[in-house]
Scaffold this motif. Structure first.
Motif, PDB file in Angstrom:
ATOM      1  N   LEU A  70       0.819  -1.217   0.000  1.00  0.00           N
ATOM      2  CA  LEU A  70       0.000   0.000   0.000  1.00  0.00           C
ATOM      3  C   LEU A  70       0.851   1.264   0.000  1.00  0.00           C
ATOM      4  N   ASP A  71       2.069   1.178   0.551  1.00  0.00           N
ATOM      5  CA  ASP A  71       2.939   2.355   0.578  1.00  0.00           C
ATOM      6  C   ASP A  71       3.503   2.685  -0.805  1.00  0.00           C
ATOM      7  N   ARG A  72       3.295   1.785  -1.781  1.00  0.00           N
ATOM      8  CA  ARG A  72       3.845   2.014  -3.123  1.00  0.00           C
ATOM      9  C   ARG A  72       2.751   2.244  -4.165  1.00  0.00           C
ATOM     10  N   CYS A  73       1.488   2.120  -3.777  1.00  0.00           N
ATOM     11  CA  CYS A  73       0.399   2.127  -4.767  1.00  0.00           C
ATOM     12  C   CYS A  73      -0.775   2.978  -4.286  1.00  0.00           C
ATOM     13  N   ARG A  74      -1.617   3.358  -5.253  1.00  0.00           N
ATOM     14  CA  ARG A  74      -2.905   3.955  -4.918  1.00  0.00           C
ATOM     15  C   ARG A  74      -3.927   2.829  -4.823  1.00  0.00           C
ATOM     16  N   ALA A  75      -4.897   2.969  -3.954  1.00  0.00           N
ATOM     17  CA  ALA A  75      -5.977   1.979  -3.872  1.00  0.00           C
ATOM     18  C   ALA A  75      -7.289   2.732  -3.994  1.00  0.00           C
ATOM     19  N   ASP A  76      -7.613   3.080  -5.237  1.00  0.00           N
ATOM     20  CA  ASP A  76      -8.773   3.939  -5.463  1.00  0.00           C
ATOM     21  C   ASP A  76     -10.023   3.210  -5.908  1.00  0.00           C
ATOM     22  N   GLY A  77      -9.863   1.963  -6.297  1.00  0.00           N
ATOM     23  CA  GLY A  77     -11.113   1.248  -6.454  1.00  0.00           C
ATOM     24  C   GLY A  77     -11.421   0.345  -7.610  1.00  0.00           C
ATOM     25  N   THR A  78     -11.071   0.614  -8.855  1.00  0.00           N
ATOM     26  CA  THR A  78     -11.536  -0.315  -9.881  1.00  0.00           C
ATOM     27  C   THR A  78     -10.537  -1.455 -10.053  1.00  0.00           C
ATOM     28  N   LEU A  79     -11.041  -2.560 -10.609  1.00  0.00           N
ATOM     29  CA  LEU A  79     -10.189  -3.719 -10.869  1.00  0.00           C
ATOM     30  C   LEU A  79      -9.070  -3.346 -11.839  1.00  0.00           C
ATOM     31  N   GLU A  81      -7.708  -0.498 -12.401  1.00  0.00           N
ATOM     32  CA  GLU A  81      -6.695   0.333 -11.769  1.00  0.00           C
ATOM     33  C   GLU A  81      -5.796  -0.489 -10.840  1.00  0.00           C
ATOM     34  N   ALA A  82      -6.397  -1.431 -10.131  1.00  0.00           N
ATOM     35  CA  ALA A  82      -5.602  -2.270  -9.229  1.00  0.00           C
ATOM     36  C   ALA A  82      -4.571  -3.070 -10.026  1.00  0.00           C
ATOM     37  N   ILE A  83      -5.016  -3.638 -11.147  1.00  0.00           N
ATOM     38  CA  ILE A  83      -4.080  -4.421 -11.974  1.00  0.00           C
ATOM     39  C   ILE A  83      -2.949  -3.519 -12.475  1.00  0.00           C
ATOM     40  N   ALA A  84      -3.296  -2.306 -12.943  1.00  0.00           N
ATOM     41  CA  ALA A  84      -2.284  -1.387 -13.474  1.00  0.00           C
ATOM     42  C   ALA A  84      -1.316  -0.935 -12.387  1.00  0.00           C
ATOM     43  N   GLU A  85      -1.834  -0.633 -11.194  1.00  0.00           N
ATOM     44  CA  GLU A  85      -0.974  -0.187 -10.085  1.00  0.00           C
ATOM     45  C   GLU A  85       0.030  -1.271  -9.706  1.00  0.00           C
ATOM     46  N   VAL A  86      -0.468  -2.506  -9.603  1.00  0.00           N
ATOM     47  CA  VAL A  86       0.431  -3.594  -9.199  1.00  0.00           C
ATOM     48  C   VAL A  86       1.411  -3.909 -10.329  1.00  0.00           C
ATOM     49  N   ALA A  87       0.942  -3.823 -11.583  1.00  0.00           N
ATOM     50  CA  ALA A  87       1.843  -4.086 -12.719  1.00  0.00           C
ATOM     51  C   ALA A  87       3.022  -3.118 -12.689  1.00  0.00           C
ATOM     52  N   ALA A  88       2.749  -1.861 -12.331  1.00  0.00           N
ATOM     53  CA  ALA A  88       3.824  -0.861 -12.268  1.00  0.00           C
ATOM     54  C   ALA A  88       4.746  -1.142 -11.084  1.00  0.00           C
ATOM     55  N   ALA A  89       4.174  -1.447  -9.933  1.00  0.00           N
ATOM     56  CA  ALA A  89       4.986  -1.684  -8.731  1.00  0.00           C
ATOM     57  C   ALA A  89       5.832  -2.949  -8.865  1.00  0.00           C
ATOM     58  N   PHE A 277     -14.968  -4.891  -2.166  1.00  0.00           N
ATOM     59  CA  PHE A 277     -14.220  -3.643  -2.348  1.00  0.00           C
ATOM     60  C   PHE A 277     -14.232  -3.167  -3.804  1.00  0.00           C
ATOM     61  N   LEU A 278     -14.154  -4.104  -4.760  1.00  0.00           N
ATOM     62  CA  LEU A 278     -13.973  -3.695  -6.163  1.00  0.00           C
ATOM     63  C   LEU A 278     -15.252  -3.677  -6.998  1.00  0.00           C
ATOM     64  N   MET A 279     -16.250  -4.479  -6.629  1.00  0.00           N
ATOM     65  CA  MET A 279     -17.423  -4.575  -7.493  1.00  0.00           C
ATOM     66  C   MET A 279     -18.365  -3.377  -7.312  1.00  0.00           C
ATOM     67  N   GLY A 280     -19.141  -3.126  -8.373  1.00  0.00           N
ATOM     68  CA  GLY A 280     -20.181  -2.103  -8.306  1.00  0.00           C
ATOM     69  C   GLY A 280     -19.656  -0.686  -8.262  1.00  0.00           C
ATOM     70  N   ARG A 281     -18.424  -0.466  -8.717  1.00  0.00           N
ATOM     71  CA  ARG A 281     -17.825   0.870  -8.642  1.00  0.00           C
ATOM     72  C   ARG A 281     -18.498   1.877  -9.569  1.00  0.00           C
ATOM     73  N   ALA A 282     -19.286   1.370 -10.543  1.00  0.00           N
ATOM     74  CA  ALA A 282     -19.987   2.292 -11.446  1.00  0.00           C
ATOM     75  C   ALA A 282     -21.218   2.894 -10.767  1.00  0.00           C
ATOM     76  N   HIS A 283     -21.586   2.343  -9.614  1.00  0.00           N
ATOM     77  CA  HIS A 283     -22.775   2.844  -8.909  1.00  0.00           C
ATOM     78  C   HIS A 283     -22.360   3.873  -7.860  1.00  0.00           C
ATOM     79  N   ASN A 313      -3.163  -4.225  -0.430  1.00  0.00           N
ATOM     80  CA  ASN A 313      -2.724  -3.780  -1.761  1.00  0.00           C
ATOM     81  C   ASN A 313      -3.914  -3.156  -2.492  1.00  0.00           C
ATOM     82  N   PRO A 314      -3.717  -2.671  -3.731  1.00  0.00           N
ATOM     83  CA  PRO A 314      -4.821  -1.952  -4.383  1.00  0.00           C
ATOM     84  C   PRO A 314      -6.079  -2.799  -4.640  1.00  0.00           C
ATOM     85  N   PHE A 315      -5.937  -4.128  -4.657  1.00  0.00           N
ATOM     86  CA  PHE A 315      -7.121  -4.975  -4.825  1.00  0.00           C
ATOM     87  C   PHE A 315      -7.944  -5.031  -3.527  1.00  0.00           C
TER      88      PHE A 315
END
Ligand SMILES: [Zn+2]
Length: 412
Positions: A70-79, A81-89, A277-283, A313-315
């Motif tokens: 978590l100290d290296r990534c953002r955890a803002d919510g969509t799946l 974004e989580a995949i992209a954040e972890v891929a970068a880290a 945590f990740l589902m229903g983020r469009a609502h 982690n972001p997920f």
């Protein structure tokens, strides 16, 4: 020669309801030697006061390699974004870094009473086999407390990511226990499913997919996984995780899908913390829960487990690695509050995940390893309802962890 007797234990499951109240468990050479009321012996013994004893919790789905970032990534919510954040880290992960973070998470799981675990490890050309090698070291270094199974998988796709398949194969040659997949990140989801089955058959290993991880029920990869499972004669050797699309099915379609899963021999792992945590983020209101109704699938003969998935982690920016907590979280989110349903939730973090993982030596039975965890409750349903903590555990007959029960200090 008996080494230890756990006295006055209460067993859930098969012995419960057979007129047996509490039993003693004799341990010799790391194995369960006898289970009977009031065993007569001079061996050292420990009275657990009628508390519930389980063969340890079984976590079928956890990502040790990407925990505690978590100290290296953002955890803002969509799946996505989580995949992209972890891929970068992930590019900066070293073997020692993965080992240190994995150890922290694994030790938390051990003190929460987990004695068996399947960890999913990412393999691709960016991370190479660094995470895999770190987790292999952890598996060996902590075998005194937990049996760790390694499932390698391509988180960022397979057919769209040249070099990944060769690395997966190398990991299988170097001792990966099974292979996973993630068709929803692949350019050709069904093509990935087919390749994973081919690799699994080549090494004669089981399969565990990340699958159908959204709440759009208009299409599912589940049908293709069931089809391939039958075509390859792989019934009982395939699990699918998340499958949050199941939460969006009306009753008749859910029943039909459950029967399809049971018929194909495909098991389901629900990951309540991540899914909530990740589902229903469009609502932005009336947010759907997005948790597959595992307890309803059980009624149709589907093998189901509840598992941890991600930790800090972001997920999933939460996590204590407690499977009692996961069972309680699921029961709460799934509105499963009747005693039978709560007791089934305990089964979904003990005996049923053991079945999903095809563990032949799990369970409180003579001849099995003495993996025994004492819960601070007398009743399986209430253990889930009250989030009962494990007090101590044995792995192959040796004490592997202890936790002290809380104490009140009234005045005077
Ligand atoms: Zn996962």
């Amino acid at each position: 020669m008996t080494d230890l007797i756990l006295r006055n234990t209460r067993l859930g499951g098969s012995l419960a309801g057979n007129g047996v109240d509490t039993v003693d468990i004799a341990i010799a050479d790391g194995k369960i030697a006898e289970i009977a009321p009031a065993i007569s012996s001079n061996a050292p013994s420990e009275d657990v006061g009628g508390r519930l004893v389980v063969a340890g919790f079984v976590d079928t789905h956890i990502h040790l390699d990407k925990s505690c970032i978590l100290d290296r990534c953002r955890a803002d919510g969509t799946l996505q974004e989580a995949i992209a954040e972890v891929a970068a880290a992930k590019r900066a992960f070293t073997e020692d870094d993965v080992y240190a973070r994995g150890r922290r998470t694994l030790e938390k799981a051990i003190v929460q009473g987990t004695t068996r675990m399947r960890t999913h490890v990412e393999v691709d050309p960016r991370i190479g086999l660094r995470s895999f090698e770190a987790i292999r070291r952890l598996k060996k270094d902590y075998e005194w407390a937990i049996d760790l199974e390694i499932c390698v998988f391509p988180q960022e796709g397979l057919l769209n990511d040249p070099g990944t398949e060769e690395l997966l194969i190398r990991a299988c040659e170097r001792g990966a226990d099974l292979i996973g997949g993630c068709p929803y990140t692949d350019s050709k989801p069904h093509g990935q499913i087919a390749r994973i089955f081919e690799i699994a058959r080549r090494f004669d290993i089981d399969i565990d997919f990340h699958l159908d991880f959204d709440i759009d029920a208009s299409w599912m990869d589940l049908e293709e996984v069931c089809r391939q499972t039958k075509a390859h004669g792989y019934g009982g050797r395939v699990a699918i995780g998340h499958v949050t699309k199941l939460s969006a099915l009306p009753p008749a379609r859910l029943e039909e899908t459950a029967r399809r899963l049971a018929d194909a021999g495909v098991a389901v792992t629900v990951l309540p913390a991540t899914d909530l945590f990740l589902m229903g983020r469009a609502h932005d209101h009336n947010v759907p829960r997005g948790v597959a109704p595992a307890h309803k699938l059980l009624a149709h003969g589907v093998t189901c487990s509840l598992a941890t998935n991600n930790v800090l982690n972001p997920f999933t920016p939460f996590g204590d690695c407690s499977l009692v907590r996961m069972a309680n979280l699921y029961a709460n989110a799934a509105q499963a509050g009747q005693p039978k349903q709560l007791s089934a939730c305990l089964d979904m973090v003990t005996t049923l995940p053991a079945k999903l993982m095809n563990l032949k030596d799990y369970g409180i039975a003579v001849g099995n390893p003495a993996d025994l965890v004492v819960l601070d409750n007398r009743d399986p349903a209430m253990a889930v309802a009250e989030l009962s903590q494990p007090l101590f555990g044995l792995k192959r007959g040796r004490r592997s962890f202890s936790r002290s029960a809380p104490l009140l200090h009234p005045p005077g």
